[in-house]
Design an enzyme around this catalytic site. Sequence first.
Site, PDB file in Angstrom:
ATOM      1  N   LYS A  13      51.084  59.370  31.515  1.00  0.00           N
ATOM      2  CA  LYS A  13      51.127  57.924  31.257  1.00  0.00           C
ATOM      3  C   LYS A  13      51.735  57.618  29.882  1.00  0.00           C
ATOM      4  O   LYS A  13      52.569  56.738  29.757  1.00  0.00           O
ATOM      5  CB  LYS A  13      49.709  57.308  31.265  1.00  0.00           C
ATOM      6  CG  LYS A  13      48.952  57.450  32.553  1.00  0.00           C
ATOM      7  CD  LYS A  13      47.610  56.730  32.468  1.00  0.00           C
ATOM      8  CE  LYS A  13      46.643  57.275  31.428  1.00  0.00           C
ATOM      9  NZ  LYS A  13      46.126  58.627  31.691  1.00  0.00           N
ATOM     10  N   ARG A  88      39.744  51.579  31.688  1.00  0.00           N
ATOM     11  CA  ARG A  88      39.302  52.857  32.236  1.00  0.00           C
ATOM     12  C   ARG A  88      37.989  52.709  32.995  1.00  0.00           C
ATOM     13  O   ARG A  88      37.479  53.703  33.517  1.00  0.00           O
ATOM     14  CB  ARG A  88      39.100  53.857  31.100  1.00  0.00           C
ATOM     15  CG  ARG A  88      40.224  54.889  30.981  1.00  0.00           C
ATOM     16  CD  ARG A  88      39.932  55.646  29.717  1.00  0.00           C
ATOM     17  NE  ARG A  88      40.439  56.968  29.658  1.00  0.00           N
ATOM     18  CZ  ARG A  88      41.490  57.335  28.914  1.00  0.00           C
ATOM     19  NH1 ARG A  88      42.190  56.455  28.268  1.00  0.00           N
ATOM     20  NH2 ARG A  88      41.837  58.604  28.832  1.00  0.00           N
ATOM     21  N   ARG A 127      49.671  71.013  25.913  1.00  0.00           N
ATOM     22  CA  ARG A 127      50.123  69.880  25.093  1.00  0.00           C
ATOM     23  C   ARG A 127      49.897  70.159  23.607  1.00  0.00           C
ATOM     24  O   ARG A 127      48.854  70.673  23.206  1.00  0.00           O
ATOM     25  CB  ARG A 127      49.341  68.638  25.510  1.00  0.00           C
ATOM     26  CG  ARG A 127      49.702  67.422  24.701  1.00  0.00           C
ATOM     27  CD  ARG A 127      49.332  66.159  25.383  1.00  0.00           C
ATOM     28  NE  ARG A 127      47.893  65.981  25.515  1.00  0.00           N
ATOM     29  CZ  ARG A 127      47.356  64.924  26.139  1.00  0.00           C
ATOM     30  NH1 ARG A 127      48.132  64.012  26.690  1.00  0.00           N
ATOM     31  NH2 ARG A 127      46.055  64.798  26.224  1.00  0.00           N
ATOM     32  N   ARG A 160      45.207  68.870  20.549  1.00  0.00           N
ATOM     33  CA  ARG A 160      44.181  67.830  20.424  1.00  0.00           C
ATOM     34  C   ARG A 160      42.798  68.431  20.647  1.00  0.00           C
ATOM     35  O   ARG A 160      42.629  69.306  21.489  1.00  0.00           O
ATOM     36  CB  ARG A 160      44.432  66.737  21.479  1.00  0.00           C
ATOM     37  CG  ARG A 160      45.257  65.595  20.943  1.00  0.00           C
ATOM     38  CD  ARG A 160      45.688  64.641  22.004  1.00  0.00           C
ATOM     39  NE  ARG A 160      44.629  64.156  22.867  1.00  0.00           N
ATOM     40  CZ  ARG A 160      44.812  63.186  23.767  1.00  0.00           C
ATOM     41  NH1 ARG A 160      45.998  62.613  23.893  1.00  0.00           N
ATOM     42  NH2 ARG A 160      43.825  62.785  24.539  1.00  0.00           N
ATOM     43  N   ARG A 171      36.812  65.379  31.060  1.00  0.00           N
ATOM     44  CA  ARG A 171      37.696  64.203  31.172  1.00  0.00           C
ATOM     45  C   ARG A 171      38.111  63.970  32.626  1.00  0.00           C
ATOM     46  O   ARG A 171      38.184  62.822  33.075  1.00  0.00           O
ATOM     47  CB  ARG A 171      38.926  64.392  30.281  1.00  0.00           C
ATOM     48  CG  ARG A 171      38.575  64.240  28.819  1.00  0.00           C
ATOM     49  CD  ARG A 171      39.608  64.869  27.930  1.00  0.00           C
ATOM     50  NE  ARG A 171      40.844  64.114  27.896  1.00  0.00           N
ATOM     51  CZ  ARG A 171      42.005  64.638  27.524  1.00  0.00           C
ATOM     52  NH1 ARG A 171      42.093  65.905  27.176  1.00  0.00           N
ATOM     53  NH2 ARG A 171      43.076  63.889  27.498  1.00  0.00           N
TER      54      ARG A 171
HETATM   55  P1  AMP Z   1      43.766  59.346  25.966  1.00  0.00           P
HETATM   56  O1  AMP Z   1      44.651  59.606  24.794  1.00  0.00           O
HETATM   57  O2  AMP Z   1      44.149  58.096  26.714  1.00  0.00           O
HETATM   58  O3  AMP Z   1      43.634  60.547  26.873  1.00  0.00           O
HETATM   59  O4  AMP Z   1      42.309  59.056  25.377  1.00  0.00           O
HETATM   60  C1  AMP Z   1      41.622  60.021  24.608  1.00  0.00           C
HETATM   61  C2  AMP Z   1      40.145  59.681  24.543  1.00  0.00           C
HETATM   62  O5  AMP Z   1      39.980  58.397  23.922  1.00  0.00           O
HETATM   63  C3  AMP Z   1      39.445  59.555  25.885  1.00  0.00           C
HETATM   64  O6  AMP Z   1      39.040  60.805  26.418  1.00  0.00           O
HETATM   65  C4  AMP Z   1      38.253  58.668  25.507  1.00  0.00           C
HETATM   66  O7  AMP Z   1      37.280  59.400  24.796  1.00  0.00           O
HETATM   67  C5  AMP Z   1      38.900  57.698  24.523  1.00  0.00           C
HETATM   68  N1  AMP Z   1      39.461  56.519  25.224  1.00  0.00           N
HETATM   69  C6  AMP Z   1      40.769  56.162  25.329  1.00  0.00           C
HETATM   70  N2  AMP Z   1      40.905  55.035  26.027  1.00  0.00           N
HETATM   71  C7  AMP Z   1      39.656  54.650  26.386  1.00  0.00           C
HETATM   72  C8  AMP Z   1      39.125  53.561  27.135  1.00  0.00           C
HETATM   73  N3  AMP Z   1      39.926  52.634  27.676  1.00  0.00           N
HETATM   74  N4  AMP Z   1      37.778  53.499  27.296  1.00  0.00           N
HETATM   75  C9  AMP Z   1      36.957  54.416  26.747  1.00  0.00           C
HETATM   76  N5  AMP Z   1      37.388  55.473  26.054  1.00  0.00           N
HETATM   77  C10 AMP Z   1      38.721  55.601  25.858  1.00  0.00           C
END
Ligand code: AMP
Length: 218
Positions: A13, A88, A127, A160, A171
């Site tokens: 994404k 989410r 990654r 990360r 996740r």
């Molecule tokens: P991402 O980079 O989108 O994979 O997000 C990394 C982490 O940030 C996720 O595993 C969550 O812990 C937190 N996170 C990102 N977006 C959200 C969201 N919309 N709601 C809750 N937690 C989020």
Amino acid sequence: MRLVFLGAPGVGKGTQAEKLSSKFGLKKISTGDLLREAVRNGTPLGLEAKSFMDQGRLVPDSVVIGLVREKLSDTSCSNGFVLDGFPRTVPQAEELGRVLDERSIDLSAVINFEADRDEIVNRLSGRRSCPKCQATYHTEFAPSKTGNSCERCSELLVQRSDDTKEAIETRLKVYQEQTAPLIAYYQNRNLLSQVASMGPIDSVFDSLVKVITADKHA
Ligand code: AMP
């Protein structure tokens, strides 16, 4: 264009949102990036979010919703936006609906990216990202031309903290339980389009551009 990108972690994404934002001059709003920035800066919000993120769990809705509300009110969104990683959960989607209603705007489309679980696990575990400019690479599919440093700013690339095996498992489970219900949520609102996210980044991008420029979303 006002878009939401849905899909499991690692489905691509963020990469596609970056490319699409540059092509169409849209504002990319990634809640993951915003939260990581808050963590790096050691803000109270970052301190609250960090332990959830490291474990691969979702940060509480109230925290994330506040961030998105603030970003959407920014004038840089007036030409359109791509929400990457938000909403989410169903309550986040409902709140997004309220925020857009307040501004008398609608979503143009919700794109659901799909890829096999094995591919997703490979993408996440390989990654690497630049701690300075946040550029992302993949050890196998998109390696940095400068080895293990960033092509743009020469920083040493890092993995990360939530791309570890345990956090990846959590996740993916959290995605199935809390985020996948949004597919039906947006399908019921006639907003959902699917994009197959297997294969090279550029061919996924071609499919994405075809979908969003189709009459339905123009
Ligand atoms: P991402 O980079 O989108 O994979 O997000 C990394 C982490 O940030 C996720 O595993 C969550 O812990 C937190 N996170 C990102 N977006 C959200 C969201 N919309 N709601 C809750 N937690 C989020």
